[in-house]
Motif scaffolding. Structure first.
Motif, PDB file in Angstrom:
ATOM      1  N   LEU A   1       8.247  12.632  20.052  1.00 46.25           N
ATOM      2  CA  LEU A   1       8.784  11.523  19.276  1.00 46.25           C
ATOM      3  C   LEU A   1       9.406  12.112  18.022  1.00 46.25           C
ATOM      4  O   LEU A   1       8.810  12.970  17.364  1.00 46.25           O
ATOM      5  N   MET A   2      10.602  11.639  17.677  1.00 40.56           N
ATOM      6  CA  MET A   2      11.281  12.218  16.524  1.00 40.56           C
ATOM      7  C   MET A   2      11.879  11.126  15.653  1.00 40.56           C
ATOM      8  O   MET A   2      12.586  10.234  16.137  1.00 40.56           O
ATOM      9  N   GLY A   3      11.569  11.198  14.360  1.00 40.94           N
ATOM     10  CA  GLY A   3      12.223  10.355  13.366  1.00 40.94           C
ATOM     11  C   GLY A   3      13.060  11.236  12.465  1.00 40.94           C
ATOM     12  O   GLY A   3      12.554  12.232  11.920  1.00 40.94           O
ATOM     13  N   MET A   4      14.345  10.918  12.306  1.00 44.75           N
ATOM     14  CA  MET A   4      15.267  11.795  11.583  1.00 44.75           C
ATOM     15  C   MET A   4      16.123  11.001  10.608  1.00 44.75           C
ATOM     16  O   MET A   4      16.554   9.886  10.903  1.00 44.75           O
ATOM     17  N   ALA A   5      16.372  11.602   9.442  1.00 42.33           N
ATOM     18  CA  ALA A   5      17.262  11.007   8.443  1.00 42.33           C
ATOM     19  C   ALA A   5      17.782  12.115   7.535  1.00 42.33           C
ATOM     20  O   ALA A   5      17.151  13.175   7.413  1.00 42.33           O
ATOM     21  N   PRO A   6      18.941  11.911   6.904  1.00 48.71           N
ATOM     22  CA  PRO A   6      19.390  12.879   5.893  1.00 48.71           C
ATOM     23  C   PRO A   6      18.325  13.032   4.810  1.00 48.71           C
ATOM     24  O   PRO A   6      17.635  12.068   4.459  1.00 48.71           O
ATOM     25  N   ILE A   7      18.199  14.233   4.281  1.00 47.40           N
ATOM     26  CA  ILE A   7      17.200  14.475   3.238  1.00 47.40           C
ATOM     27  C   ILE A   7      17.356  13.491   2.088  1.00 47.40           C
ATOM     28  O   ILE A   7      16.365  12.977   1.553  1.00 47.40           O
ATOM     29  N   LYS A   8      18.599  13.188   1.727  1.00 48.41           N
ATOM     30  CA  LYS A   8      18.808  12.298   0.588  1.00 48.41           C
ATOM     31  C   LYS A   8      18.368  10.865   0.873  1.00 48.41           C
ATOM     32  O   LYS A   8      18.185  10.078  -0.062  1.00 48.41           O
ATOM     33  N   LEU A   9      18.175  10.533   2.154  1.00 46.77           N
ATOM     34  CA  LEU A   9      17.715   9.190   2.524  1.00 46.77           C
ATOM     35  C   LEU A   9      16.278   9.194   3.043  1.00 46.77           C
ATOM     36  O   LEU A   9      15.775   8.148   3.480  1.00 46.77           O
ATOM     37  N   TRP A  10      15.631  10.346   3.014  1.00 48.77           N
ATOM     38  CA  TRP A  10      14.298  10.442   3.608  1.00 48.77           C
ATOM     39  C   TRP A  10      13.290   9.527   2.904  1.00 48.77           C
ATOM     40  O   TRP A  10      12.524   8.816   3.557  1.00 48.77           O
ATOM     41  N   GLU A  11      13.284   9.537   1.600  1.00 50.55           N
ATOM     42  CA  GLU A  11      12.280   8.756   0.874  1.00 50.55           C
ATOM     43  C   GLU A  11      12.330   7.267   1.231  1.00 50.55           C
ATOM     44  O   GLU A  11      11.291   6.675   1.515  1.00 50.55           O
ATOM     45  N   PRO A  12      13.509   6.635   1.266  1.00 50.44           N
ATOM     46  CA  PRO A  12      13.525   5.217   1.649  1.00 50.44           C
ATOM     47  C   PRO A  12      13.338   4.962   3.142  1.00 50.44           C
ATOM     48  O   PRO A  12      13.049   3.835   3.534  1.00 50.44           O
ATOM     49  N   MET A  13      13.500   5.998   3.989  1.00 48.49           N
ATOM     50  CA  MET A  13      13.428   5.797   5.434  1.00 48.49           C
ATOM     51  C   MET A  13      12.140   6.299   6.077  1.00 48.49           C
ATOM     52  O   MET A  13      11.851   5.952   7.222  1.00 48.49           O
ATOM     53  N   VAL A  14      11.360   7.118   5.368  1.00 49.08           N
ATOM     54  CA  VAL A  14      10.203   7.739   6.016  1.00 49.08           C
ATOM     55  C   VAL A  14       9.198   6.700   6.501  1.00 49.08           C
ATOM     56  O   VAL A  14       8.587   6.862   7.565  1.00 49.08           O
TER      57      VAL A  14
ATOM     58  N   MET B   1       0.846  -1.202   0.000  1.00 44.98           N
ATOM     59  CA  MET B   1       0.000   0.000   0.000  1.00 44.98           C
ATOM     60  C   MET B   1       0.874   1.243   0.000  1.00 44.98           C
ATOM     61  O   MET B   1       1.809   1.359   0.783  1.00 44.98           O
ATOM     62  N   ALA B   2       0.567   2.170  -0.894  1.00 46.02           N
ATOM     63  CA  ALA B   2       1.376   3.380  -1.008  1.00 46.02           C
ATOM     64  C   ALA B   2       1.125   4.302   0.175  1.00 46.02           C
ATOM     65  O   ALA B   2       0.052   4.304   0.785  1.00 46.02           O
ATOM     66  N   LEU B   3       2.145   5.098   0.499  1.00 48.93           N
ATOM     67  CA  LEU B   3       2.003   6.084   1.561  1.00 48.93           C
ATOM     68  C   LEU B   3       1.003   7.155   1.135  1.00 48.93           C
ATOM     69  O   LEU B   3       0.980   7.564  -0.019  1.00 48.93           O
ATOM     70  N   ASP B   4       0.202   7.629   2.096  1.00 49.35           N
ATOM     71  CA  ASP B   4      -0.766   8.678   1.790  1.00 49.35           C
ATOM     72  C   ASP B   4      -0.158  10.069   1.862  1.00 49.35           C
ATOM     73  O   ASP B   4      -0.813  11.052   1.514  1.00 49.35           O
ATOM     74  N   ASP B   5       1.103  10.172   2.322  1.00 47.85           N
ATOM     75  CA  ASP B   5       1.784  11.459   2.419  1.00 47.85           C
ATOM     76  C   ASP B   5       3.285  11.175   2.382  1.00 47.85           C
ATOM     77  O   ASP B   5       3.753  10.267   3.071  1.00 47.85           O
ATOM     78  N   PRO B   6       4.070  11.933   1.613  1.00 50.30           N
ATOM     79  CA  PRO B   6       5.507  11.640   1.520  1.00 50.30           C
ATOM     80  C   PRO B   6       6.309  12.011   2.757  1.00 50.30           C
ATOM     81  O   PRO B   6       7.445  11.542   2.913  1.00 50.30           O
ATOM     82  N   ASP B   7       5.745  12.831   3.649  1.00 53.57           N
ATOM     83  CA  ASP B   7       6.477  13.278   4.828  1.00 53.57           C
ATOM     84  C   ASP B   7       5.815  12.884   6.140  1.00 53.57           C
ATOM     85  O   ASP B   7       6.499  12.555   7.111  1.00 53.57           O
ATOM     86  N   LEU B   8       4.489  12.941   6.198  1.00 53.41           N
ATOM     87  CA  LEU B   8       3.752  12.643   7.426  1.00 53.41           C
ATOM     88  C   LEU B   8       2.718  11.550   7.162  1.00 53.41           C
ATOM     89  O   LEU B   8       1.520  11.733   7.391  1.00 53.41           O
ATOM     90  N   PRO B   9       3.154  10.393   6.699  1.00 54.78           N
ATOM     91  CA  PRO B   9       2.184   9.355   6.332  1.00 54.78           C
ATOM     92  C   PRO B   9       1.478   8.764   7.549  1.00 54.78           C
ATOM     93  O   PRO B   9       2.072   8.581   8.610  1.00 54.78           O
ATOM     94  N   MET B  10       0.205   8.450   7.344  1.00 53.50           N
ATOM     95  CA  MET B  10      -0.583   7.735   8.339  1.00 53.50           C
ATOM     96  C   MET B  10      -1.066   6.395   7.784  1.00 53.50           C
ATOM     97  O   MET B  10      -1.313   5.460   8.532  1.00 53.50           O
ATOM     98  N   LYS B  11      -1.197   6.310   6.471  1.00 51.53           N
ATOM     99  CA  LYS B  11      -1.612   5.082   5.799  1.00 51.53           C
ATOM    100  C   LYS B  11      -0.474   4.554   4.945  1.00 51.53           C
ATOM    101  O   LYS B  11       0.356   5.313   4.452  1.00 51.53           O
ATOM    102  N   GLY B  12      -0.425   3.234   4.796  1.00 50.49           N
ATOM    103  CA  GLY B  12       0.655   2.620   4.034  1.00 50.49           C
ATOM    104  C   GLY B  12       1.890   2.356   4.859  1.00 50.49           C
ATOM    105  O   GLY B  12       2.916   1.937   4.327  1.00 50.49           O
ATOM    106  N   VAL B  13       1.806   2.602   6.160  1.00 48.08           N
ATOM    107  CA  VAL B  13       2.959   2.454   7.061  1.00 48.08           C
ATOM    108  C   VAL B  13       2.967   1.089   7.742  1.00 48.08           C
ATOM    109  O   VAL B  13       4.027   0.510   7.993  1.00 48.08           O
TER     110      VAL B  13
END
Length: 204
Positions: free
Chosen positions: A153-166, A1-13
């Motif tokens: 609560l904080m989730g952090m990653a380099p911007i260049k790795l955000w897409e695969p880690m979000v 299932m695809a993420l419903d948001d590229p930065d703050l997803p609630m679905k697809g997680v």
């Protein structure tokens, strides 16, 4: 299932059955402060970092007591991190305002802020950018109040790795649960009207 948001997803997680085999349910106990005990899902192979030395001074507005720091690599490189922290909630204001203030004090560039329900109750959920020597970092910062305590609560990653880690970082946040919640007592956002459940006494 695809993420419903590229930065703050609630679905697809949520993980599927096969992915669950690669995850651990982490439970953090605190016999002296059981109200701070929690659990969440974490990928196998991540590391729990030791607590930083020194005493926490809550008279300093930016200070939060760390309750757990978890990293994808033992040496923090690359800086892919999920963390949990807490401090006494302010006496006035609301969670969304406190999150905005927290970003300002930590020199985080706040990009977007939303109010939404999680397992642990209503929360302010934001995406922010932070400069670092290793390049710009992207953070999902989720803040909520429970029993007069303010959790972040904080989730952090380099911007260049955000897409695969979000998705992974968001899974940590969305699966987070207090083991002995006391109940939310502070408004999560300014109350606009009596039907606004995100504004105060109708939360959760």
């Amino acid at each position: 299932m695809a993420l419903d948001d590229p930065d703050l997803p609630m679905k697809g997680v949520a993980p599927d059955a096969d992915e669950l085999k690669e995850l651990n349910t982490i439970t953090i106990r605190n016999p002296q402060r059981p109200e701070l005990e929690y659990s969440f899902l974490l990928p196998d192979g991540w590391y729990q970092q030791p607590a930083p030395p020194g005493r926490i001074d809550f008279s300093r507005e930016a200070e939060f007591a760390p309750l757990g720091v978890f990293t994808a690599s033992k040496d923090f490189v690359p800086p892919i991190v999920f963390s949990v922290a807490v401090r006494p909630a302010p006496k006035t204001g609301n969670v969304a305002e406190w999150l905005e203030r927290h970003c300002y004090l930590q020199q985080l560039g706040l990009q977007r802020l939303e109010v939404k329900p999680f397992i642990f109750g209503w929360a302010a959920d934001a995406i922010a950018i932070q400069a670092s020597d290793l390049g710009p970092l992207k953070l999902r910062v989720t803040m909520f109040e429970d029993g007069g305590r303010l959790f972040v609560l904080m989730g952090m990653a380099p911007i260049k790795l955000w897409e695969p880690m979000v998705r992974t970082l968001s899974m940590c946040i969305l699966s987070f649960e207090l083991l002995q919640p006391k109940g939310q007592t502070a408004p999560v956002a300014p109350k606009r009207d009596p039907e606004d459940v995100s504004g105060g006494d109708k939360q959760g």
